[in-house]
Design a protein around this motif. Structure first.
Motif, PDB file in Angstrom:
ATOM      1  N   TYR A  72       8.703   1.565  41.034  1.00 33.84           N
ATOM      2  CA  TYR A  72       8.507   2.781  40.338  1.00 33.84           C
ATOM      3  C   TYR A  72       8.924   3.865  41.639  1.00 33.84           C
ATOM      4  O   TYR A  72       8.800   3.669  42.563  1.00 33.84           O
ATOM      5  CB  TYR A  72       7.110   3.007  39.945  1.00 33.84           C
TER       6      TYR A  72
ATOM      7  N   ILE B  80       7.948   7.527  41.851  1.00 28.86           N
ATOM      8  CA  ILE B  80       6.712   8.140  41.487  1.00 28.86           C
ATOM      9  C   ILE B  80       6.870   9.736  41.912  1.00 28.86           C
ATOM     10  O   ILE B  80       7.385  10.132  43.152  1.00 28.86           O
ATOM     11  CB  ILE B  80       5.276   7.561  42.125  1.00 28.86           C
TER      12      ILE B  80
ATOM     13  N   CYS C 181       7.080   9.367  36.464  1.00 30.52           N
ATOM     14  CA  CYS C 181       7.564   8.193  37.295  1.00 30.52           C
ATOM     15  C   CYS C 181       8.826   7.705  36.609  1.00 30.52           C
ATOM     16  O   CYS C 181       8.707   8.009  35.256  1.00 30.52           O
ATOM     17  CB  CYS C 181       6.520   7.298  37.584  1.00 30.52           C
TER      18      CYS C 181
ATOM     19  N   CYS D 242       1.913   6.266  35.083  1.00 26.32           N
ATOM     20  CA  CYS D 242       2.907   5.542  34.952  1.00 26.32           C
ATOM     21  C   CYS D 242       2.793   4.271  33.928  1.00 26.32           C
ATOM     22  O   CYS D 242       3.654   3.748  33.524  1.00 26.32           O
ATOM     23  CB  CYS D 242       3.275   4.937  36.348  1.00 26.32           C
TER      24      CYS D 242
END
Length: 232
Positions: free
Chosen positions: A105, A107, A114, A211
């Motif tokens: 991810y 972020i 994300c 996310c």
């Protein structure tokens, strides 16, 4: 327990010109006292860690500097740059790497967003790959003066998909000190400092709520997603 690891990047920061950094790095490694061993070595695996990571090019350009948390058993890594030591020239990254799942991810905590991407390469500078080759044992500093030397093992290997190779310096306790990555387009130095043998904030290795449910983005043909590629 805190283990302080030497960083060539701090020395490079003190140079009059960044162009001198590459020459100094090579000089330091030439001054290491090397002793090879004939016995068989198996790659070790790093413990859980929290610390600081610096990323520089061989030209002396600082690419990123930030904090990391690494879960050795769970194969998770969080790296956040420009937090404790912000600079104008380095990348602003917040990466959560889930190597076991083969995804990561990117972020953006400020905007609560994300990007979820697939990993094409699992190589990273906090653990020795299983197919690494033992090269030699060295003493950084002085082996003859008590307290003035650090004994390290050097491991080497190839970089899949990138026609390159790496050289990783690791302490006898399997803590990564520094790693060089050599590719066709660039040479990067990752170095670690102020390492603590624990995950101080386990929450950092958990996928943020905003996310959840994000789809895995399509990877364009020819693109290689990896921790290393985020700095290139």
């Amino acid at each position: 327990m805190v283990v302080y690891l030497p960083s060539l990047t701090l020395f490079c920061d003190s140079l009059w010109t960044k162009k001198m950094c590459g020459a100094v790095v090579l000089f330091v490694f030439m001054c290491l006292t090397a002793t090879t061993h004939a016995d068989h070595h198996q790659p070790c695996h790093s413990p859980n860690m929290t610390g600081l990571m610096n990323v520089m090019s061989l030209k002396g350009d600082k690419i990123a500097q930030g904090t990391f948390a690494y879960d050795s058993m769970g194969k998770k890594l969080r790296f956040r740059s420009n937090e404790s030591y912000p600079t104008n020239t380095s990348l602003g990254l917040d990466l959560l790497m889930l190597f076991e799942e083969g995804i990561f991810y990117e972020i953006d905590s400020k905007n609560q967003s994300c990007e979820k991407k697939k990993l094409q390469m699992l190589l990273h500078p906090l653990d020795i790959p299983d197919d690494s080759r033992f090269y030699t044992t060295m003493t950084a500093g002085s082996a003859s003066i008590e307290g003035e030397g650090l004994k390290i093992n050097i491991w080497t290997g190839s970089i899949p998909h990138m026609k390159g190779h790496y050289s990783m310096s690791v302490t006898m306790g399997c803590l990564p000190v520094s790693t060089f990555y050599f590719t066709e387009t660039t040479t990067l130095l990752f170095s670690n400092m102020e390492v603590e043998l624990e995950i101080k904030d386990p929450h950092l290795l958990v996928v943020p709520p905003f996310c959840h449910g994000e789809p895995v983005e399509d990877t364009p043909e020819g693109t290689v997603n990896s921790f290393l590629n985020e700095f290139m």
